[in-house]
Design an enzyme around this catalytic site. Structure first.
Site, PDB file in Angstrom:
ATOM      1  N   ARG A 122      52.941  21.456  38.807  1.00  0.00           N
ATOM      2  CA  ARG A 122      52.150  21.669  40.042  1.00  0.00           C
ATOM      3  C   ARG A 122      52.552  22.923  40.795  1.00  0.00           C
ATOM      4  O   ARG A 122      52.293  23.063  41.995  1.00  0.00           O
ATOM      5  CB  ARG A 122      52.222  20.462  40.969  1.00  0.00           C
ATOM      6  CG  ARG A 122      51.631  19.212  40.360  1.00  0.00           C
ATOM      7  CD  ARG A 122      51.030  18.308  41.409  1.00  0.00           C
ATOM      8  NE  ARG A 122      50.370  17.194  40.783  1.00  0.00           N
ATOM      9  CZ  ARG A 122      50.970  16.043  40.497  1.00  0.00           C
ATOM     10  NH1 ARG A 122      52.222  15.849  40.819  1.00  0.00           N
ATOM     11  NH2 ARG A 122      50.292  15.091  39.900  1.00  0.00           N
ATOM     12  N   LYS A 144      45.594  36.726  42.459  1.00  0.00           N
ATOM     13  CA  LYS A 144      44.500  36.217  41.615  1.00  0.00           C
ATOM     14  C   LYS A 144      45.075  36.001  40.225  1.00  0.00           C
ATOM     15  O   LYS A 144      45.589  36.945  39.614  1.00  0.00           O
ATOM     16  CB  LYS A 144      43.357  37.224  41.542  1.00  0.00           C
ATOM     17  CG  LYS A 144      42.411  37.151  42.715  1.00  0.00           C
ATOM     18  CD  LYS A 144      41.187  38.001  42.450  1.00  0.00           C
ATOM     19  CE  LYS A 144      40.254  38.002  43.643  1.00  0.00           C
ATOM     20  NZ  LYS A 144      39.137  38.946  43.457  1.00  0.00           N
ATOM     21  N   GLU A 186      41.085  52.050  38.369  1.00  0.00           N
ATOM     22  CA  GLU A 186      41.346  51.181  39.535  1.00  0.00           C
ATOM     23  C   GLU A 186      41.926  52.003  40.692  1.00  0.00           C
ATOM     24  O   GLU A 186      41.713  51.666  41.848  1.00  0.00           O
ATOM     25  CB  GLU A 186      42.307  50.045  39.161  1.00  0.00           C
ATOM     26  CG  GLU A 186      41.758  49.044  38.159  1.00  0.00           C
ATOM     27  CD  GLU A 186      40.903  47.929  38.793  1.00  0.00           C
ATOM     28  OE1 GLU A 186      40.605  47.980  39.995  1.00  0.00           O
ATOM     29  OE2 GLU A 186      40.531  47.002  38.039  1.00  0.00           O
ATOM     30  N   LYS A 228      45.686  47.586  49.014  1.00  0.00           N
ATOM     31  CA  LYS A 228      45.357  46.232  48.553  1.00  0.00           C
ATOM     32  C   LYS A 228      46.039  45.184  49.429  1.00  0.00           C
ATOM     33  O   LYS A 228      45.417  44.176  49.803  1.00  0.00           O
ATOM     34  CB  LYS A 228      45.753  46.052  47.079  1.00  0.00           C
ATOM     35  CG  LYS A 228      45.460  44.643  46.613  1.00  0.00           C
ATOM     36  CD  LYS A 228      45.187  44.524  45.150  1.00  0.00           C
ATOM     37  CE  LYS A 228      44.668  43.129  44.853  1.00  0.00           C
ATOM     38  NZ  LYS A 228      44.397  42.913  43.453  1.00  0.00           N
ATOM     39  N   GLU A 238      39.316  35.741  49.358  1.00  0.00           N
ATOM     40  CA  GLU A 238      38.044  36.436  49.154  1.00  0.00           C
ATOM     41  C   GLU A 238      36.854  35.704  49.775  1.00  0.00           C
ATOM     42  O   GLU A 238      35.862  35.401  49.109  1.00  0.00           O
ATOM     43  CB  GLU A 238      37.801  36.691  47.663  1.00  0.00           C
ATOM     44  CG  GLU A 238      36.791  37.819  47.449  1.00  0.00           C
ATOM     45  CD  GLU A 238      36.680  38.249  45.995  1.00  0.00           C
ATOM     46  OE1 GLU A 238      37.712  38.644  45.407  1.00  0.00           O
ATOM     47  OE2 GLU A 238      35.572  38.195  45.457  1.00  0.00           O
ATOM     48  N   ARG A 242      37.820  41.036  51.021  1.00  0.00           N
ATOM     49  CA  ARG A 242      38.490  41.250  49.736  1.00  0.00           C
ATOM     50  C   ARG A 242      37.494  41.596  48.631  1.00  0.00           C
ATOM     51  O   ARG A 242      37.856  42.237  47.644  1.00  0.00           O
ATOM     52  CB  ARG A 242      39.319  40.018  49.352  1.00  0.00           C
ATOM     53  CG  ARG A 242      40.097  40.238  48.067  1.00  0.00           C
ATOM     54  CD  ARG A 242      41.177  39.220  47.815  1.00  0.00           C
ATOM     55  NE  ARG A 242      41.848  39.515  46.561  1.00  0.00           N
ATOM     56  CZ  ARG A 242      42.967  38.955  46.156  1.00  0.00           C
ATOM     57  NH1 ARG A 242      43.573  38.068  46.913  1.00  0.00           N
ATOM     58  NH2 ARG A 242      43.503  39.286  44.993  1.00  0.00           N
ATOM     59  N   ASN A 246      36.248  44.569  44.531  1.00  0.00           N
ATOM     60  CA  ASN A 246      35.422  44.415  43.331  1.00  0.00           C
ATOM     61  C   ASN A 246      34.425  45.550  43.159  1.00  0.00           C
ATOM     62  O   ASN A 246      33.478  45.424  42.370  1.00  0.00           O
ATOM     63  CB  ASN A 246      34.679  43.083  43.363  1.00  0.00           C
ATOM     64  CG  ASN A 246      35.629  41.918  43.207  1.00  0.00           C
ATOM     65  OD1 ASN A 246      36.578  41.989  42.440  1.00  0.00           O
ATOM     66  ND2 ASN A 246      35.386  40.862  43.955  1.00  0.00           N
ATOM     67  N   HIS A 249      32.901  46.245  39.831  1.00  0.00           N
ATOM     68  CA  HIS A 249      33.214  45.135  38.936  1.00  0.00           C
ATOM     69  C   HIS A 249      32.001  44.309  38.506  1.00  0.00           C
ATOM     70  O   HIS A 249      32.049  43.645  37.476  1.00  0.00           O
ATOM     71  CB  HIS A 249      34.265  44.219  39.570  1.00  0.00           C
ATOM     72  CG  HIS A 249      35.657  44.801  39.526  1.00  0.00           C
ATOM     73  ND1 HIS A 249      35.995  45.970  40.177  1.00  0.00           N
ATOM     74  CD2 HIS A 249      36.793  44.373  38.902  1.00  0.00           C
ATOM     75  CE1 HIS A 249      37.279  46.227  39.959  1.00  0.00           C
ATOM     76  NE2 HIS A 249      37.775  45.281  39.197  1.00  0.00           N
ATOM     77  N   HIS A 253      31.992  43.745  34.672  1.00  0.00           N
ATOM     78  CA  HIS A 253      32.137  42.449  33.995  1.00  0.00           C
ATOM     79  C   HIS A 253      30.982  42.204  33.017  1.00  0.00           C
ATOM     80  O   HIS A 253      31.183  41.640  31.938  1.00  0.00           O
ATOM     81  CB  HIS A 253      32.249  41.319  35.022  1.00  0.00           C
ATOM     82  CG  HIS A 253      33.572  41.313  35.734  1.00  0.00           C
ATOM     83  ND1 HIS A 253      33.822  40.561  36.848  1.00  0.00           N
ATOM     84  CD2 HIS A 253      34.726  41.991  35.488  1.00  0.00           C
ATOM     85  CE1 HIS A 253      35.066  40.765  37.258  1.00  0.00           C
ATOM     86  NE2 HIS A 253      35.629  41.635  36.449  1.00  0.00           N
ATOM     87  N   HIS A 267      39.064  47.263  30.486  1.00  0.00           N
ATOM     88  CA  HIS A 267      38.631  46.835  31.820  1.00  0.00           C
ATOM     89  C   HIS A 267      38.542  48.017  32.797  1.00  0.00           C
ATOM     90  O   HIS A 267      37.530  48.194  33.484  1.00  0.00           O
ATOM     91  CB  HIS A 267      39.580  45.762  32.358  1.00  0.00           C
ATOM     92  CG  HIS A 267      39.275  45.368  33.771  1.00  0.00           C
ATOM     93  ND1 HIS A 267      38.125  44.707  34.119  1.00  0.00           N
ATOM     94  CD2 HIS A 267      39.954  45.584  34.930  1.00  0.00           C
ATOM     95  CE1 HIS A 267      38.104  44.514  35.431  1.00  0.00           C
ATOM     96  NE2 HIS A 267      39.207  45.039  35.941  1.00  0.00           N
TER      97      HIS A 267
END
Ligand code: GLY
Length: 370
Positions: A122, A144, A186, A228, A238, A242, A246, A249, A253, A267
């Site tokens: 956990r 993330k 990036e 960031k 997000e 935030r 992206n 992105h 994606h 990427h």
């Protein structure tokens, strides 16, 4: 004496420091020791990174006992089979709740190991040691974590902040040029989304950074991480701001999915192409000047980076096919796509209700240039 920049990510009980500098791997023991309840760590890496850097990390950890697992390199690792292997290995190694797991690698390893740490017993703490430029400036910071699904990228995961990030600028020396430039996609993103002065600096000093200038690399990583950190502090999960991270992105994606997450498109390359498309879309929607997308593409080209759909080898779906792939984007709300658009370089914003006919035309024309 080398410089070590420290960026604090202020998230209350989940706060942590990102340390950026040379030689961090060789003094990892001193950096990590204050976090340890017992002098033992479990390191997960990939085979390529492990061959290059695991021994240096072991030396740097000194008398801290190390148990290590190396997964296959590449985006295909970021799925259920290798995730399950990592979790079962951590359990077999009897990693306890108070122990530290180390993610030594690029974005794939950082995301997968962070997710494994989030569910193990956990939740156990983990340290990110990002070894790619992309991971140093983006994926290792902000919590993330996750893996890919057949339905799309990063669709399974959790927010789980690391306890420490060690970004060793020296390890960037071992990156293939293509990977370094992909990570640079990036870096450019930060200038484009929120800091025109940083973009000016990149236009001037980006080539020197790519050639190996350590001071330029350190500055770029520290500046990107600082930007960031400030965004993540305001919007950890997000809900709003935030999403600016992206930029590029949504297109990226879809392109990664269309190219099967293969080496046809890395990427960061997809992010660079996606940023160029986002600026072109902004211009077509009358939001920014014609000069802005031209400047973005000129800089990417000057850096020797991919910036057009024509730069992606092999077949791509048509515009409608790409738009369908965008439909799995995590920013989709009520089935509608959200884009990150820009009013100028350094002035991005989240846009709802974008006219999809304009997106379709843009993609159709870009595909026709292939
Ligand atoms: N890579 C985007 C984010 O961390 O939010």
């Amino acid at each position: 004496m080398t410089v070590c920049d420290k960026v604090w990510v202020d998230l209350g009980a989940r706060s942590y420091e990102v340390r950026i500098g040379q030689g961090l791997l060789t003094r990892a023991g001193a950096e990590i020791a204050p976090l340890l309840k017992r002098r033992r760590v479990a390191v997960i890496s990939d085979e390529t990174v492990s061959a290059l850097h695991l021994e240096a990390l072991r030396d740097g950890l000194g008398d801290i006992a190390v148990t290590a697992l190396a997964l296959p390199p590449g985006e295909a690792t970021k799925g259920w089979p290798e995730f399950s292997r990592a979790v079962e290995w951590l359990l077999a190694e009897k990693v306890e709740r108070r122990d530290i797991v180390i993610a030594l690698g690029g974005g794939v390893i950082g995301d997968l190991v962070g997710f494994a740490a989030s569910v193990l017993r956990r939740g156990v703490r983990f340290v990110q040691i990002p070894t790619s430029l992309l991971a140093q400036v983006d994926s290792s910071v902000g919590g993330k974590t996750g893996i890919n699904s057949a339905h799309g990228k990063n669709l399974i995961g959790a927010f789980h902040q690391p306890s420490l990030v060690l970004a060793d600028i020296d390890v960037l020396d071992t990156l293939p040029a293509r990977d370094l430039l992909a990570g640079y996609g990036e870096v450019v993103k930060y200038g484009l989304l929120g800091d025109a002065t940083f973009f000016d600096w990149l236009e001037r000093d980006g080539p020197s950074l790519a050639r190996g200038n350590k001071a330029a690399r350190q500055l770029a990583v520290t500046h990107s991480v600082t930007m960031k950190a400030r965004i993540v502090e305001c919007d950890e999960t997000e809900e709003g701001e935030r999403a600016l991270l992206n930029l590029g992105h949504t297109f990226c994606h879809a392109l990664e999915s269309a190219t099967g997450y293969s080496t046809r498109l890395l990427h960061g390359e997809g992010v660079a192409i996606g940023c160029a498309l986002a600026f072109e879309l902004s211009q077509r929607l009358g939001l920014c000047s014609q000069e802005a997308p031209s400047r973005v593409r000129a800089h990417l080209k000057a850096m020797g980076m991919k910036c057009d759909l024509a730069d992606i080898p092999g077949d791509l779906p048509d515009a409608d096919g790409l738009i369908r792939l965008m439909g799995q984007d995590k920013k989709v709300v009520d089935g509608k796509l959200r884009f990150i658009l820009a009013r100028a370089i350094g002035e991005a914003f989240v846009a709802d209700g974008v006219d999809m006919a304009v997106v379709r035309n843009l993609l159709t024309e870009s595909l026709a240039q292939r």
